[in-house]
Design a protein around this motif. Sequence first.
Motif, PDB file in Angstrom:
ATOM      1  N   TYR A  40      60.315  -4.917 113.835  1.00 55.54           N
ATOM      2  CA  TYR A  40      59.172  -5.458 114.826  1.00 55.54           C
ATOM      3  C   TYR A  40      59.450  -6.903 115.477  1.00 55.54           C
ATOM      4  CZ  TYR A  40      57.006  -0.841 113.966  1.00 55.54           C
ATOM      5  OH  TYR A  40      56.814   0.568 113.862  1.00 55.54           O
ATOM      6  N   LYS A 335      61.421 -10.261 122.853  1.00 56.06           N
ATOM      7  CA  LYS A 335      60.934  -9.448 121.655  1.00 56.06           C
ATOM      8  C   LYS A 335      59.951 -10.168 120.830  1.00 56.06           C
ATOM      9  CE  LYS A 335      62.595  -6.528 117.792  1.00 56.06           C
ATOM     10  NZ  LYS A 335      63.509  -5.877 117.277  1.00 56.06           N
ATOM     11  N   ASN A 338      56.843 -10.574 122.906  1.00 57.74           N
ATOM     12  CA  ASN A 338      56.200  -9.125 123.330  1.00 57.74           C
ATOM     13  C   ASN A 338      56.174  -9.253 124.995  1.00 57.74           C
ATOM     14  OD1 ASN A 338      55.407  -6.406 122.951  1.00 57.74           O
ATOM     15  ND2 ASN A 338      53.178  -7.062 122.927  1.00 57.74           N
ATOM     16  N   ALA A 340      55.944  -7.991 128.180  1.00 60.80           N
ATOM     17  CA  ALA A 340      55.691  -7.030 129.039  1.00 60.80           C
ATOM     18  C   ALA A 340      56.706  -6.129 129.685  1.00 60.80           C
ATOM     19  CB  ALA A 340      54.450  -6.900 129.756  1.00 60.80           C
ATOM     20  N   SER A 341      57.669  -7.080 130.333  1.00 60.70           N
ATOM     21  CA  SER A 341      59.052  -6.138 130.903  1.00 60.70           C
ATOM     22  C   SER A 341      59.892  -7.497 130.729  1.00 60.70           C
ATOM     23  CB  SER A 341      58.403  -6.079 132.404  1.00 60.70           C
ATOM     24  OG  SER A 341      58.154  -7.285 132.900  1.00 60.70           O
ATOM     25  N   SER A 348      60.598  -1.956 131.063  1.00 64.81           N
ATOM     26  CA  SER A 348      59.271  -2.407 130.469  1.00 64.81           C
ATOM     27  C   SER A 348      59.560  -2.723 128.972  1.00 64.81           C
ATOM     28  CB  SER A 348      58.380  -1.323 130.412  1.00 64.81           C
ATOM     29  OG  SER A 348      57.717  -0.897 131.623  1.00 64.81           O
ATOM     30  N   SER A 350      58.499  -2.880 125.088  1.00 61.33           N
ATOM     31  CA  SER A 350      57.583  -2.256 124.262  1.00 61.33           C
ATOM     32  C   SER A 350      58.431  -1.870 123.177  1.00 61.33           C
ATOM     33  CB  SER A 350      57.382  -0.883 124.818  1.00 61.33           C
ATOM     34  OG  SER A 350      58.383   0.277 125.036  1.00 61.33           O
ATOM     35  N   ASP A 351      57.888  -1.327 121.854  1.00 58.74           N
ATOM     36  CA  ASP A 351      58.734  -1.056 120.826  1.00 58.74           C
ATOM     37  C   ASP A 351      59.586  -0.085 120.677  1.00 58.74           C
ATOM     38  OD1 ASP A 351      57.012  -2.833 119.330  1.00 58.74           O
ATOM     39  OD2 ASP A 351      55.906  -1.568 118.336  1.00 58.74           O
ATOM     40  N   ASP A 352      59.417   0.643 121.936  1.00 55.78           N
ATOM     41  CA  ASP A 352      60.570   1.715 122.150  1.00 55.78           C
ATOM     42  C   ASP A 352      61.807   1.126 122.529  1.00 55.78           C
ATOM     43  OD1 ASP A 352      59.000   3.771 121.483  1.00 55.78           O
ATOM     44  OD2 ASP A 352      58.306   4.048 123.713  1.00 55.78           O
TER      45      ASP A 352
END
Length: 369
Positions: A40, A335, A338, A340-341, A348, A350-352
């Motif tokens: 993460y 990363k 974090n 947003a895009s 976008s 995200s963790d995905d």
Amino acid sequence: LEYLEKKKSILDPINYAIIKGELLGLRAYVHFDLIRLFGYGNVAGREEVLSKETIPYVTEYTKDITPQLTYAQTFKLMEQDLTDALALLKEDPVYDTERPEDYYHVVNSDGFYDKRSMRMNYYAVRGLMARMMLWQGKKKEALEAAVEVIEHAPYSWVSQAAVSNPTLKDRDMIFVDEHLFTLNVIKLGDLINSYLDPTINNNYELLYQSKTVADGIYEINNGVGVSDYRYMYLYDISGTNYVTAKLIQRDYYNDKYSKRIPLMKISEMYYIAAEASLNTDSRQAVRYLNTVRNNRYLDFDPLDENLPVTQIQNEIYKEYRKELVGEGQLFYYYKRLNFASIPGSAVSGSDDIYVLPMPENEVEFGNRQ
């Protein structure tokens, strides 16, 4: 590491210390890149992540499966390796301390300890400590590590003469004397030229930016980046396509400036120092940024030291985009914070997107979660 201990009695103490320090630093480096990729981001903003299991931290060469530990436990192991490496690498020739002239006469008779930026040297380990601490949100420790590198590492800023050398084979496109740690990749051209060389006929694999994107990154429209070395010299322009040229390999290049992948540069230490001091000394944060900008020929337009914190943070972001094109660090910046895009895309954040799935054979045969 295992056999180094078994053969310690026949090794010169200097060899033992430097080699072991390099190995511990490399072990931490490899695992940190794995945790950045498969773990993460935004750890500082999500304390609940620290108790989750992450990559295995392998410290023994064995047939047994290394169990996963939590993020907190894994970072602790990593930090211990780096701390131990730093203590050992005070024997490193690049470490800033006084020694007798003949100190390395025996161990370096064959030149093994030359070109230290091509090995995991003391300041590469300290730089990795800065990078790792910032990833965890430990800004005080990150700042201390980055400042030590800034004040003591044996680097020199690239000159305009070097980056614009009319003799193409001697043109320094990768700012080699700014590298803290770099890889020598003998067949680098075979691996990457098809993506970066616009002179290859019908090159459909070419990765490029449009002029609009390149001008936006370097702030050409407001007059900031016209003289920026990175804009002036590090693009190979083909029509309206701007291809980053810093890593293109030509057969005629001087070996000093070719076949190298920079893994850590002094400019990143200034960016880490700027971000880590942002909320405690914002004026100093701007000075760190201005030092890099001044050495990219932007000294005519220094940033105002009284800028608000949010604007300084934005200037740090802009510098990461300008400086680290093609070097594999920008994704981790997005990363870690974090985003947003992903800037410049419709993706976008995200963790995905940011957290890569663990390889299937790790899950199946390693009993990983």
